[in-house]
Design a protein around this motif. Structure first.
Motif, PDB file in Angstrom:
ATOM      1  N   VAL A 177       2.425  80.364  21.681  1.00 25.09           N
ATOM      2  CA  VAL A 177       3.268  80.358  22.876  1.00 25.09           C
ATOM      3  C   VAL A 177       4.713  80.130  22.427  1.00 25.09           C
ATOM      4  CG1 VAL A 177       3.835  79.030  24.965  1.00 25.09           C
ATOM      5  CG2 VAL A 177       1.452  79.567  24.417  1.00 25.09           C
ATOM      6  N   LEU A 178       5.654  80.785  23.095  1.00 24.61           N
ATOM      7  CA  LEU A 178       7.078  80.617  22.799  1.00 24.61           C
ATOM      8  C   LEU A 178       7.711  79.710  23.840  1.00 24.61           C
ATOM      9  CD1 LEU A 178       8.013  84.334  22.024  1.00 24.61           C
ATOM     10  CD2 LEU A 178       7.389  82.549  20.386  1.00 24.61           C
ATOM     11  N   ILE A 179       8.446  78.706  23.372  1.00 25.00           N
ATOM     12  CA  ILE A 179       9.095  77.748  24.262  1.00 25.00           C
ATOM     13  C   ILE A 179      10.566  77.653  23.885  1.00 25.00           C
ATOM     14  CG2 ILE A 179       9.215  75.295  24.928  1.00 25.00           C
ATOM     15  CD1 ILE A 179       6.152  75.205  24.351  1.00 25.00           C
ATOM     16  N   LEU A 180      11.429  77.687  24.896  1.00 21.62           N
ATOM     17  CA  LEU A 180      12.874  77.575  24.691  1.00 21.62           C
ATOM     18  C   LEU A 180      13.362  76.244  25.231  1.00 21.62           C
ATOM     19  CD1 LEU A 180      15.496  78.977  23.750  1.00 21.62           C
ATOM     20  CD2 LEU A 180      15.695  79.937  26.062  1.00 21.62           C
ATOM     21  N   GLY A 181      14.219  75.555  24.446  1.00 22.86           N
ATOM     22  CA  GLY A 181      14.607  74.189  24.796  1.00 22.86           C
ATOM     23  C   GLY A 181      15.804  74.024  25.694  1.00 22.86           C
ATOM     24  N   LYS A 182      16.713  74.992  25.719  1.00 20.99           N
ATOM     25  CA  LYS A 182      17.923  74.888  26.541  1.00 20.99           C
ATOM     26  C   LYS A 182      18.085  76.128  27.411  1.00 20.99           C
ATOM     27  CE  LYS A 182      20.964  72.076  23.523  1.00 20.99           C
ATOM     28  NZ  LYS A 182      22.305  72.031  22.867  1.00 20.99           N
ATOM     29  N   GLY A 183      18.901  75.990  28.455  1.00 20.19           N
ATOM     30  CA  GLY A 183      19.230  77.124  29.288  1.00 20.19           C
ATOM     31  C   GLY A 183      20.132  78.106  28.559  1.00 20.19           C
TER      32      GLY A 183
END
Length: 352
Positions: A177-183
């Motif tokens: 799964v790909l997760i992004l930490g900031k907007g």
């Protein structure tokens, strides 16, 4: 509209032809320039070099420690000198966190137009960087300065990590799964700022995002289910996703509807606030990207938008995805979310 000025009459952003990570040499040109670099083979203790365009170099010192070394600097993205220093330092330290490491020391990189800028403003830039380093628990232990035409500031940063906890950008696994930490959207917001079209509230959000240290990287490296880490900076989301896909020999699937945008970024982009670096990014790696036919040219520009001091992009097992997102949220990263997954297939990035 927000436009906090430095203590002298000249806007910092007017002294530079570019700003923030948008100053980066286009990825295609950079690849050509580095093509003649000697091979890293033969350096047995060098765990990470230039081969996969990773965030920092990593050199194993012993069985328990590896040294992370990186350098990052750029020209002003904002006019407030203190904020400029903070943003540049946060961005530089991010590369240590993106390898799973803990910073231990930094050296300042300083190039300033001495006859154009006041000593007060230059001092505020240095203070901004030093304050961020203090927040990271490290000293600015030295550095180097020159008299330059354009203002330049950044850090050479060093950190430590256990050799088994190094997190490369090329170690994603199929099914992750790909997760992004900031907007996303710092480049769009900075373009609006330069035209005096960014509201005070949105400026405050941009500063908060770009000065938020990517400390979750330390804890993420200790999770067995976290396979790959990088930070999203000058090459935009698609560029850094492509680096993961290429290095890991996988297809990355990104869901456009799930992407977290900073406030009013889609509206600002629709008004034409797209940076030139966004177009250069697409020219460099667009052939490796498959975009859903319903996406507009503006949305493509948002996907390649250069991020200054952007968020961590994580590739992890599905069973630890909730834990990863919760870790981000617990440390104040409210925009952190799942944005896609990695699959077997020819290396590339697909946006649906």
């Amino acid at each position: 509209m927000s436009n906090p000025l430095s203590t002298d009459a000249v806007r910092l952003t007017s002294l530079a032809h570019g700003g923030g990570c948008g100053c980066k040499i286009a990825p295609g040109v950079l690849s050509e320039l580095l093509s003649s670099m000697p091979s890293m083979q033969g350096y047995t203790n060098l765990l990470v070099g230039t081969d996969t365009s990773d965030d920092a170099a990593v050199y194993q010192l012993n069985e328990q420690q590896a040294l992370i070394a990186t350098t990052d600097f750029f020209m002003p993205i904002v006019d407030d000198p203190y904020d400029f220093g903070r943003i540049a330092a946060t961005n530089a330290l991010s590369d240590v966190y993106a390898m799973g490491g803990t910073p231990i020391m930094a050296l300042a990189i300083v190039g300033m137009p001495i006859n154009t800028m006041s000593k007060t403003d230059i001092g505020l830039i240095l203070k901004g960087g030093a304050d961020v380093c203090q927040a990271a628990g490290i000293p600015v232990a030295g550095g180097h300065s020159i008299d330059s035409v354009e203002p330049i500031y950044g850090l050479a940063a060093m950190g430590l990590v256990h050799p088994k906890q190094v997190r490369k950008n090329a170690s994603a696994q199929a099914g992750d799964v790909l997760i992004l930490g900031k907007g996303l959207g710092v480049g769009v917001m900075s373009a609006a700022f330069k035209k005096n079209q960014l509201s005070d509230a949105d400026y405050a959000v941009m500063i908060q995002s770009t000065t938020q240290l990517n400390k979750p990287g330390i804890a993420l490296a200790s999770l067995d289910g976290v396979h790959a880490l990088t930070d999203v900076t000058g090459f935009g989301l698609l560029g850094h996703a492509w680096e993961i896909a290429r290095g890991s020999e996988l297809q990355l699937m990104i869901d456009f509807a799930q992407l977290p945008w900073l406030p009013n970024v889609p509206e600002l982009a629709a008004q034409g606030f797209i940076t030139g670096a966004s177009g250069r990014n697409w020219q460099a790696y667009g052939e490796h990207i498959d975009l859903c036919a319903s996406l507009t040219e503006t949305q493509r520009g948002m996907l390649t938008d250069p991020q200054t001091s952007g968020g961590l992009l994580v590739s992890c097992r599905p069973d630890v995805a909730d834990q990863v997102v919760a870790l981000f949220h617990d440390q104040g990263f409210e925009y952190a979310c799942v944005i896609g997954e990695a699959q077997r297939g020819a290396p590339g990035v697909h946006v649906r």
